[in-house]
Design an enzyme around this catalytic site. Sequence first.
Site, mmCIF file in Angstrom:
data_model
loop_
_atom_site.group_PDB
_atom_site.id
_atom_site.type_symbol
_atom_site.label_atom_id
_atom_site.label_comp_id
_atom_site.label_asym_id
_atom_site.label_seq_id
_atom_site.Cartn_x
_atom_site.Cartn_y
_atom_site.Cartn_z
ATOM 1 N N TYR A 1 7.936 4.794 1.763
ATOM 2 C CA TYR A 1 7.709 3.365 1.613
ATOM 3 C C TYR A 1 8.618 2.821 0.508
ATOM 4 C CZ TYR A 1 3.896 4.498 4.725
ATOM 5 O OH TYR A 1 3.169 4.955 5.806
ATOM 6 N N ALA B 1 -3.673 2.394 1.080
ATOM 7 C CA ALA B 1 -2.519 1.636 0.597
ATOM 8 C C ALA B 1 -2.749 0.156 0.869
ATOM 9 C CB ALA B 1 -1.251 2.113 1.303
ATOM 10 N N GLN C 1 -4.966 1.652 -4.443
ATOM 11 C CA GLN C 1 -3.559 1.998 -4.345
ATOM 12 C C GLN C 1 -2.772 0.756 -3.941
ATOM 13 O OE1 GLN C 1 -1.684 4.270 -1.041
ATOM 14 N NE2 GLN C 1 -1.271 5.841 -2.585
ATOM 15 N N SER D 1 -8.515 10.543 -1.548
ATOM 16 C CA SER D 1 -7.122 10.122 -1.409
ATOM 17 C C SER D 1 -7.039 8.866 -0.551
ATOM 18 C CB SER D 1 -6.328 11.260 -0.755
ATOM 19 O OG SER D 1 -4.980 11.218 -1.102
#
Length: 366
Positions: free
Chosen positions: A192, A67, A109, A32
């Site tokens: 976000y 991210a 991501q 992840s």
Amino acid sequence: MTQNNPGKPEPAHLFSPLKIRDVTFRNRIGVSPMCEYSSADGFANDWHFVHLGSRAVGGAAMVMTEASAVLPEGRISPQDLGIWKDDHIPALARIFRFIDEQGAVPGMQLAHAGRKASTAAPWDGGGAVDESQGGWRPVFAPSAMAFLPALQTPEPLDEAGIASIVQAFAAAARRAREAGASIIEIHAAHGYLLHEFLSPLSNTRNDRYGGSCENRTRMLREVVQAVRGVWPAGLPLLVRISATDWMQGGWTIQDSVCLAKQLQPLGVDLIDCSSGGAVPNATIPVGPGFQVPFAEQVRKQAGIATAAVGMITAPEQADHIVRTGQADMVFLARELLRDPYWPLRAADLLRQNGAWPKQYLRAKRG
């Protein structure tokens, strides 16, 4: 493993391969995205190489970056990874090549932090960072509401600003592919920017990007279409969502099912089901596997592949999630920080074939 019914295929399990479009994952375990707050000007460095590369060596099927900001002002912190300029490509390419060489699928991501941008790393308190300390203004969002009183009040985006960010996501996807990524995940969770547009708790607009669920999902749909327009047809596209805001009047699991049904025809292949983050005061019943039911509901009601996340720690737990059809993949974060080789250990425990690198075979238990 012996099948009870020779005429019926064995149910999928944690170490079954999974094919999505032209990409085959060697098992159902994904790394992840985990913010490392270790970049300068968005560049990947040796920390990212070792952090991500070790988890590919450790046997995960997919290794995704943290991210990664599509614009400099879209970073959560000044130390976030970025993909807003071509100069970022070479350092990422080195990492993605290594991940691929280990038999894992490299992914990225793409994100914009919205009103949560320009904050300090957690170990530095997480508060607002002003311009004198490397922060920036303005912070963009759907509406002029700060996430916390101590953070900046964001400047609402106009339609031209929305369009420029949509195109920034597409440009970032192009760069990610040039760097060698085989998966893109669009970050629309955790409060976000894209989640801010989805949630009525943070989106009070009265134009075509606010009000109805159809309008609040518009920006995400435009991002998906723009990214899919430059992303190869044979490669998977994922979207991470917060399946619920855990707040009355917020985004719900029913909204998430509806959204998934909208995104699948646009070329989204898997929904990564997290939750929360829209507002700071939500009461979240955190516990082992507490978000797994969201992945199951989206999978069954929207007819789309899902990933389960959140406090998945035991191999038996992860295997059960896949075997019972609650999700197609499990994405691990903190457990893989504690043990990059968790997939290899899980394969041994579950008596499955793990992807042990030849350099480590002498350590493998018989």
